[in-house]
Design a protein around this motif. Sequence first.
Motif, short mmCIF file in Angstrom:
data_model
loop_
_atom_site.label_atom_id
_atom_site.label_comp_id
_atom_site.label_asym_id
_atom_site.label_seq_id
_atom_site.Cartn_x
_atom_site.Cartn_y
_atom_site.Cartn_z
N GLU A 23 -21.83 -4.79 2.98
CA GLU A 23 -21.24 -5.38 1.77
C GLU A 23 -20.43 -4.33 1.00
O GLU A 23 -19.34 -4.61 0.51
N THR A 24 -20.94 -3.11 0.93
CA THR A 24 -20.22 -2.03 0.26
C THR A 24 -18.91 -1.73 0.98
O THR A 24 -17.87 -1.52 0.34
N ILE A 25 -18.94 -1.72 2.30
CA ILE A 25 -17.73 -1.45 3.09
C ILE A 25 -16.70 -2.56 2.89
O ILE A 25 -15.51 -2.27 2.66
N VAL A 26 -17.13 -3.82 2.97
CA VAL A 26 -16.21 -4.94 2.79
C VAL A 26 -15.60 -4.91 1.39
O VAL A 26 -14.38 -5.08 1.22
N ASN A 27 -16.42 -4.64 0.38
CA ASN A 27 -15.90 -4.56 -0.99
C ASN A 27 -14.91 -3.41 -1.13
O ASN A 27 -13.89 -3.55 -1.83
N ALA A 28 -15.19 -2.28 -0.49
CA ALA A 28 -14.27 -1.14 -0.56
C ALA A 28 -12.92 -1.48 0.07
O ALA A 28 -11.87 -1.11 -0.46
N ILE A 29 -12.95 -2.18 1.20
CA ILE A 29 -11.69 -2.57 1.86
C ILE A 29 -10.89 -3.49 0.95
O ILE A 29 -9.69 -3.28 0.74
N ASP A 31 -11.11 -3.83 -2.28
CA ASP A 31 -10.68 -3.09 -3.47
C ASP A 31 -9.46 -2.23 -3.18
O ASP A 31 -8.54 -2.14 -4.01
N GLU A 32 -9.41 -1.58 -2.01
CA GLU A 32 -8.26 -0.76 -1.65
C GLU A 32 -7.01 -1.60 -1.44
O GLU A 32 -5.91 -1.21 -1.86
N ILE A 33 -7.16 -2.76 -0.81
CA ILE A 33 -6.02 -3.67 -0.64
C ILE A 33 -5.51 -4.12 -2.00
O ILE A 33 -4.30 -4.10 -2.28
N THR A 34 -6.42 -4.50 -2.89
CA THR A 34 -6.05 -4.95 -4.23
C THR A 34 -5.36 -3.84 -5.00
O THR A 34 -4.32 -4.07 -5.64
N GLN A 35 -5.89 -2.62 -4.93
CA GLN A 35 -5.31 -1.50 -5.65
C GLN A 35 -3.90 -1.20 -5.14
O GLN A 35 -2.98 -0.95 -5.93
N ALA A 36 -3.72 -1.24 -3.83
CA ALA A 36 -2.39 -0.98 -3.26
C ALA A 36 -1.39 -2.04 -3.72
O ALA A 36 -0.25 -1.72 -4.07
N LEU A 37 -1.81 -3.30 -3.75
CA LEU A 37 -0.91 -4.36 -4.21
C LEU A 37 -0.59 -4.21 -5.69
O LEU A 37 0.55 -4.46 -6.11
N ASN A 41 2.58 -1.59 -3.56
CA ASN A 41 2.67 -1.18 -2.15
C ASN A 41 2.43 -2.36 -1.22
O ASN A 41 1.87 -3.38 -1.62
N ARG A 42 2.80 -2.20 0.01
CA ARG A 42 2.58 -3.19 1.06
C ARG A 42 1.40 -2.72 1.90
O ARG A 42 1.27 -1.53 2.19
N VAL A 43 0.55 -3.64 2.31
CA VAL A 43 -0.60 -3.32 3.15
C VAL A 43 -0.44 -4.05 4.48
O VAL A 43 -0.38 -5.28 4.51
N GLU A 44 -0.35 -3.28 5.55
CA GLU A 44 -0.16 -3.88 6.87
C GLU A 44 -1.37 -3.61 7.75
O GLU A 44 -1.79 -2.46 7.91
N LEU A 45 -1.93 -4.67 8.30
CA LEU A 45 -3.04 -4.58 9.25
C LEU A 45 -2.49 -5.05 10.59
O LEU A 45 -2.30 -6.24 10.80
N ARG A 46 -2.18 -4.10 11.47
CA ARG A 46 -1.52 -4.40 12.74
C ARG A 46 -2.25 -5.49 13.51
O ARG A 46 -3.47 -5.45 13.65
#
Length: 93
Positions: A23-29, A31-37, A41-46
């Motif tokens: 749950e901590t890992i999923v929340n961190a991911i 949160d990082e996507i949200t912060q980048a947006l 910034n653009r977030v690309e997951l190949r």
Amino acid sequence: MIKSELVQIIAGRNPHLYQRDVETIVNAIFDEITQALCEGNRVELRGFGAFSVKNRPPRAGRNPRTGQAVNVEEKWVPFFRTGKELRERLNDG
């Protein structure tokens, strides 16, 4: 699927991890996507897709209930474009 279901699935596939750690890992991911947006910034997951932010300029709108004209302010909205691999998997199966 909601976030708690995602956490349960990941924890089930990785029994060596505690559910609270997953749950901590999923929340961190997220949160990082949200912060980048938020930073524009653009977030690309190949293979999955790309998240970006688009600007919606101010415009004249209408109140659907009364039909009265209202001004809609400028806003930034999240946008997701699917990746090629995801589109192919969806259309093949």
